[in-house]
Write a protein that holds these residues in place. Structure first.
Motif, PDB file in Angstrom:
ATOM      1  N   UNK A 189       0.813  -1.219   0.000  1.00  0.00           N
ATOM      2  CA  UNK A 189       0.000   0.000   0.000  1.00  0.00           C
ATOM      3  C   UNK A 189       0.848   1.272   0.000  1.00  0.00           C
ATOM      4  N   UNK A 190       2.131   1.114  -0.345  1.00  0.00           N
ATOM      5  CA  UNK A 190       3.008   2.261  -0.472  1.00  0.00           C
ATOM      6  C   UNK A 190       3.410   2.908   0.830  1.00  0.00           C
ATOM      7  N   UNK A 191       3.370   2.142   1.932  1.00  0.00           N
ATOM      8  CA  UNK A 191       3.709   2.682   3.245  1.00  0.00           C
ATOM      9  C   UNK A 191       4.800   1.848   3.903  1.00  0.00           C
ATOM     10  N   UNK A 192       5.946   1.791   3.264  1.00  0.00           N
ATOM     11  CA  UNK A 192       7.052   1.006   3.815  1.00  0.00           C
ATOM     12  C   UNK A 192       7.443   1.540   5.194  1.00  0.00           C
ATOM     13  N   UNK A 193       7.386   0.720   6.237  1.00  0.00           N
ATOM     14  CA  UNK A 193       7.735   1.189   7.581  1.00  0.00           C
ATOM     15  C   UNK A 193       9.193   1.633   7.664  1.00  0.00           C
ATOM     16  N   UNK A 194       9.441   2.579   8.565  1.00  0.00           N
ATOM     17  CA  UNK A 194      10.799   3.078   8.751  1.00  0.00           C
ATOM     18  C   UNK A 194      11.580   2.293   9.795  1.00  0.00           C
ATOM     19  N   UNK A 195      10.883   1.542  10.674  1.00  0.00           N
ATOM     20  CA  UNK A 195      11.569   0.773  11.718  1.00  0.00           C
ATOM     21  C   UNK A 195      10.625  -0.279  12.276  1.00  0.00           C
ATOM     22  N   UNK A 196      11.229  -1.276  12.939  1.00  0.00           N
ATOM     23  CA  UNK A 196      10.504  -2.332  13.651  1.00  0.00           C
ATOM     24  C   UNK A 196      10.978  -2.302  15.097  1.00  0.00           C
ATOM     25  N   UNK A 197      10.046  -2.316  16.037  1.00  0.00           N
ATOM     26  CA  UNK A 197      10.404  -2.383  17.458  1.00  0.00           C
ATOM     27  C   UNK A 197      10.002  -3.741  18.009  1.00  0.00           C
ATOM     28  N   UNK A 198      10.996  -4.503  18.477  1.00  0.00           N
ATOM     29  CA  UNK A 198      10.763  -5.796  19.110  1.00  0.00           C
ATOM     30  C   UNK A 198      11.093  -5.666  20.593  1.00  0.00           C
ATOM     31  N   UNK A 199      10.329  -6.343  21.442  1.00  0.00           N
ATOM     32  CA  UNK A 199      10.509  -6.276  22.894  1.00  0.00           C
ATOM     33  C   UNK A 199      10.771  -7.683  23.431  1.00  0.00           C
ATOM     34  N   UNK A 200      11.730  -7.792  24.347  1.00  0.00           N
ATOM     35  CA  UNK A 200      11.951  -9.059  25.058  1.00  0.00           C
ATOM     36  C   UNK A 200      11.105  -9.021  26.335  1.00  0.00           C
ATOM     37  N   UNK A 201       9.891  -9.517  26.240  1.00  0.00           N
ATOM     38  CA  UNK A 201       8.900  -9.359  27.298  1.00  0.00           C
ATOM     39  C   UNK A 201       9.291 -10.127  28.567  1.00  0.00           C
ATOM     40  N   UNK A 202       9.276  -9.411  29.689  1.00  0.00           N
ATOM     41  CA  UNK A 202       9.580  -9.997  31.003  1.00  0.00           C
ATOM     42  C   UNK A 202      10.950 -10.685  31.045  1.00  0.00           C
ATOM     43  N   UNK A 203      11.837 -10.283  30.129  1.00  0.00           N
ATOM     44  CA  UNK A 203      13.172 -10.858  30.067  1.00  0.00           C
ATOM     45  C   UNK A 203      13.304 -12.025  29.122  1.00  0.00           C
ATOM     46  N   UNK A 204      12.202 -12.472  28.516  1.00  0.00           N
ATOM     47  CA  UNK A 204      12.252 -13.610  27.599  1.00  0.00           C
ATOM     48  C   UNK A 204      12.676 -13.140  26.207  1.00  0.00           C
ATOM     49  N   UNK A 205      13.780 -13.657  25.688  1.00  0.00           N
ATOM     50  CA  UNK A 205      14.203 -13.238  24.347  1.00  0.00           C
ATOM     51  C   UNK A 205      13.153 -13.564  23.293  1.00  0.00           C
TER      52      UNK A 205
END
Length: 377
Positions: free
Chosen positions: A128-144
């Protein structure tokens, strides 16, 4: 209501060595947001993560994430893909820069960013022509998170990854420390984290010039001049020398704190493995090593979750439901979401349990009494 002293979910735990560094700051009158402890804390973190990494000590993990977005050139109107199952500090900085968050569901094994939902979002946004500029990943509660799959998608679509390792200092994936996977990574030292500076965070990068740029922005973007001159907007995001002194002392006990949190997790796992239908967040296989910053369990229903929470509350023991997913939050509910109901189901039935490294044998006995009484019913 019982007269017991309260057992907290995750309270600060001093190691004893913090005062010497704080005293040095007072003795030398280094109480400003710079000084030997700041440099020393950064050096300690770099040694822990691997000296190929550069660390900028900042006022909070949120500040670090804000700077990470700026350093990647994220601007108003851009889109950033973000894990939905997380604390709001993972998403708020996207709005600070005027960008639009797009939320991604979790997978069941680690409760983190689902690679399948992530790729579906990438394909749809790009189409749809909206290439994201970044991805945010979280290691929830310390779990990779499942970093092999997530990094492969980041590379395949040429979209930089920001690694929110606020809860995961001391965790690792395939032998690599969490906080070292992202194009930029962030750490938090808030009062409830695995180690604390009372409040604080850090930005991690492999590029010294990026670190220097981050520090420039974090110190009000002051130009080189004999007077105060500013050519761009800056921020007051640097860590103080006193807080960094606390951090230096905490680094001396980091590994011990991780061991104690993992011991608490094993206590809960041993108990809930005997309860039908319950699931404690646990490493899927040997590739994952969690600091188990918080131990958490998914129960059979929302009603059971709430009943157990209230049973603990009646005994002055703090527990807390899992993070309410961002796509369900009033402030973010208008934004796009990709995935199914995994994050929503985890929130409905999940409970975080007391996990502090300063829990005593007596504390565990009180916790066990509540659990035994509750499940015997």
């Amino acid at each position: 209501m019982t007269s017991f002293s309260k057992i907290w979910l995750s309270s600060p735990h001093m190691g004893g060595g913090e005062q010497k560094f704080v005293q040095q700051a007072f003795d030398s009158n280094w109480v400003a947001p710079l000084g030997p402890n700041v440099t020393g804390f950064e050096t300690d973190l770099q040694a822990y993560l691997g000296n190929e990494h550069q660390v900028a000590a900042l006022s909070s993990g949120t500040a670090a994430l804000h700077l990470a977005l700026l350093l990647l050139g994220v601007q108003a109107g851009d889109e950033v893909l973000c894990q939905s199952m997380t604390f709001s500090a993972s998403a708020n900085p996207i709005r600070y820069v005027g960008a639009t968050p797009v939320f991604i569901d979790s997978e069941n094994e680690t409760w983190n960013l689902c690679p399948i939902a992530l790729e579906a979002a990438l394909l749809d946004r790009i189409a749809n022509g909206k290439t994201p500029k970044a991805i945010i990943v979280v290691h929830l509660y310390g779990m990779p998170a499942k970093m092999t799959e997530i990094l492969a998608l980041s590379k395949k679509y040429a979209i930089p990854l920001i690694e929110d390792s606020a809860e995961a200092l001391g965790s690792s994936y395939k032998g690599q420390k969490c906080g070292t996977f992202g194009a930029l990574s962030i750490l938090s030292f808030n009062g409830n984290k695995i180690i604390t500076t009372s409040g604080g965070g850090a930005l991690v990068t492999s590029d010294l010039k990026v670190k220097e740029r981050a520090i420039f922005l974090a110190t009000q973007a002051r130009d080189e001049a004999p007077h105060y001159q500013h050519s761009e907007v800056g921020y007051n995001y640097r860590m103080s020398n006193i807080c960094a002194g606390i951090g230096r002392g905490q680094m001396e006990v980091l590994d011990a704190h991780v061991a104690l949190r993992r011991k608490a997790h094993q206590f809960y796992k041993d108990f809930f493995d005997r309860q039908e239908g319950t699931q404690v967040l646990h490493e899927p296989n040997m590739d994952f090593y969690s600091n188990h910053w918080l131990s958490a369990v998914v129960l059979n229903s929302f009603e059971e979750r709430e009943a157990l929470r209230l049973a603990f509350e009646a005994q002055a023991i703090e527990t807390r439901p899992l993070w309410k997913p961002m796509h369900l939050q009033p402030v973010f509910e208008k934004y796009a979401f990709y995935g199914g109901t995994t994050a929503a189901d985890l929130f409905a039935k999940g409970l975080c349990l007391p996990s502090g490294s300063n829990l005593t044998d007596s504390d565990f006995e009180r916790i066990a009494q509540v659990l035994i009484s509750f499940f015997e019913k």
